[in-house]
Design a protein around this motif. Sequence first.
Motif, short mmCIF file in Angstrom:
data_model
loop_
_atom_site.label_atom_id
_atom_site.label_comp_id
_atom_site.label_asym_id
_atom_site.label_seq_id
_atom_site.Cartn_x
_atom_site.Cartn_y
_atom_site.Cartn_z
N THR A 1 -95.81 -62.92 127.05
CA THR A 1 -94.90 -62.13 127.88
C THR A 1 -93.53 -62.05 127.20
N LYS A 2 -92.81 -60.98 127.53
CA LYS A 2 -91.43 -60.84 127.07
C LYS A 2 -90.64 -60.15 128.15
N VAL A 3 -89.59 -60.82 128.58
CA VAL A 3 -88.70 -60.24 129.58
C VAL A 3 -87.32 -60.09 128.95
N TYR A 4 -86.79 -58.87 128.98
CA TYR A 4 -85.41 -58.65 128.54
C TYR A 4 -84.51 -58.67 129.76
N ARG A 5 -83.45 -59.43 129.68
CA ARG A 5 -82.51 -59.48 130.81
C ARG A 5 -81.18 -58.91 130.36
N THR A 6 -80.73 -57.86 131.03
CA THR A 6 -79.39 -57.35 130.77
C THR A 6 -78.67 -57.28 132.12
N GLY A 7 -77.73 -58.21 132.30
CA GLY A 7 -77.05 -58.32 133.59
C GLY A 7 -78.06 -58.70 134.65
N GLU B 1 -83.95 -56.72 134.84
CA GLU B 1 -85.02 -57.36 134.07
C GLU B 1 -86.01 -56.30 133.64
N VAL B 2 -86.34 -56.31 132.36
CA VAL B 2 -87.39 -55.41 131.88
C VAL B 2 -88.55 -56.27 131.38
N HIS B 3 -89.70 -56.08 131.99
CA HIS B 3 -90.89 -56.81 131.57
C HIS B 3 -91.59 -56.00 130.47
N ALA B 4 -91.19 -56.27 129.22
CA ALA B 4 -91.68 -55.46 128.10
C ALA B 4 -93.12 -55.82 127.72
N LEU B 5 -93.46 -57.11 127.82
CA LEU B 5 -94.85 -57.54 127.59
C LEU B 5 -95.30 -58.33 128.82
N ARG B 6 -96.48 -57.97 129.33
CA ARG B 6 -96.91 -58.57 130.60
C ARG B 6 -98.30 -59.19 130.47
N GLY B 7 -98.42 -60.13 129.51
CA GLY B 7 -99.70 -60.85 129.37
C GLY B 7 -100.60 -60.21 128.33
N ILE B 8 -100.21 -60.37 127.08
CA ILE B 8 -100.99 -59.78 125.98
C ILE B 8 -101.94 -60.84 125.41
N ASP B 9 -103.22 -60.51 125.37
CA ASP B 9 -104.20 -61.31 124.63
C ASP B 9 -104.64 -60.48 123.43
N PHE B 10 -104.52 -61.07 122.24
CA PHE B 10 -104.77 -60.26 121.03
C PHE B 10 -105.22 -61.17 119.90
N GLU B 11 -106.14 -60.68 119.10
CA GLU B 11 -106.50 -61.39 117.86
C GLU B 11 -106.60 -60.39 116.73
N ALA B 12 -106.27 -60.82 115.52
CA ALA B 12 -106.48 -59.96 114.35
C ALA B 12 -107.10 -60.81 113.24
N ARG B 13 -108.06 -60.22 112.57
CA ARG B 13 -108.77 -60.92 111.51
C ARG B 13 -108.12 -60.67 110.15
N SER C 1 -93.31 -52.07 119.99
CA SER C 1 -92.35 -52.65 119.04
C SER C 1 -92.02 -54.09 119.41
N THR C 2 -91.89 -54.34 120.71
CA THR C 2 -91.61 -55.70 121.15
C THR C 2 -92.72 -56.64 120.68
N PHE C 3 -93.95 -56.20 120.82
CA PHE C 3 -95.10 -57.02 120.40
C PHE C 3 -95.04 -57.29 118.89
N LEU C 4 -94.80 -56.23 118.12
CA LEU C 4 -94.75 -56.39 116.66
C LEU C 4 -93.62 -57.33 116.26
N ASN C 5 -92.48 -57.19 116.94
CA ASN C 5 -91.33 -58.05 116.63
C ASN C 5 -91.62 -59.52 116.95
N VAL C 6 -92.35 -59.75 118.02
CA VAL C 6 -92.66 -61.15 118.37
C VAL C 6 -93.65 -61.74 117.38
N ILE C 7 -94.71 -60.99 117.04
CA ILE C 7 -95.68 -61.61 116.11
C ILE C 7 -95.13 -61.63 114.68
N GLY C 8 -94.10 -60.80 114.42
CA GLY C 8 -93.47 -60.85 113.11
C GLY C 8 -92.32 -61.85 113.03
N GLY C 9 -92.06 -62.55 114.13
CA GLY C 9 -91.02 -63.58 114.13
C GLY C 9 -89.61 -63.01 114.14
#
Length: 238
Positions: free
Chosen positions: A15-21, A24-36, A52-60
């Motif tokens: 999950t990813k929640v962005y908070r501005t003031g 709240e924006v729930h950008a990711l809401r329970g992602i299950d993913f695998e890549a070989r 993009s949020t997902f890519l940024n999280v798995i890309g660190g």
Amino acid sequence: MAGEAQTVFRAKGLTKVYRTGAQEVHALRGIDFEARRGEFVVILGPSGSGKSTFLNVIGGLDQASGGEVWFEDHQLTAMNERQLTQYRRDHVGFVFQFYNLVPSLTARENVKLVTEIARRPMAVDDALALVGLSERRDHFPAQLSGGEQQRVAIARAIAKNPQVLLCDEPTGALDSATGVMVLEALTEVNRAVGATTLVITHNMAIGDIADRVVYFADGQISREVINTTKKAPSEVTW
Ligand SMILES: Nc1ncnc2c1ncn2[C@@H]1O[C@H](COP(=O)(O)OP(=O)(O)OP(=O)(O)O)[C@@H](O)[C@H]1O
């Protein structure tokens, strides 16, 4: 197990929640993913669906709010900023919509910037050859077309021999013919280097060149399709 050894990324309940003031924006809401290892995955989905949020999280580049992400046997969601920087530097190549090349450096020099600090780089000229730019290696970005600049950016991303190549709208700024050449560079790099490749796009047609297409909707993965036959980039039009 052999199957698990092939898994490069594993995300569980991400999950990813962005908070501005007060917002709240729930950008990711329970992602299950695998890549070989070596897989070529295309990520499709409407604007704002969390790609993009997902890519940024798995890309660190960004930290999750909840859930887990693993890269091989490293848990990214347990890493601090310094460890994430090290993870990116050692393992991840990024390609973005805009190429972010240094204008005062030639194609070769732009790639060399990365190989100088990488742990196990490939030769700069080999990286440029992989994307079909050997002839243009002494040109400055302003002397190259948009597609050529993007191919330099791909050469730069793969020159450190990353295990994963993460691309956010790599053809977004390009016309179709030029975009196809960039996709050819990506598929060639994926084949030659074996880097697990994830490509975000708005363009449904590009899904045809992938091993697997993952559809995002409203912060979740709504559907996944495994392509039994893949098209070559030259067979794709939009
Ligand atoms: N830094 C941020 N601060 C606040 N909200 C953000 C931030 N980054 C993204 N968001 C919000 O999170 C949601 C997901 O955005 P994200 O950029 O991941 O979507 P996307 O699918 O990549 O969209 P696009 O295709 O338009 O690039 C959107 O509602 C977006 O406005």
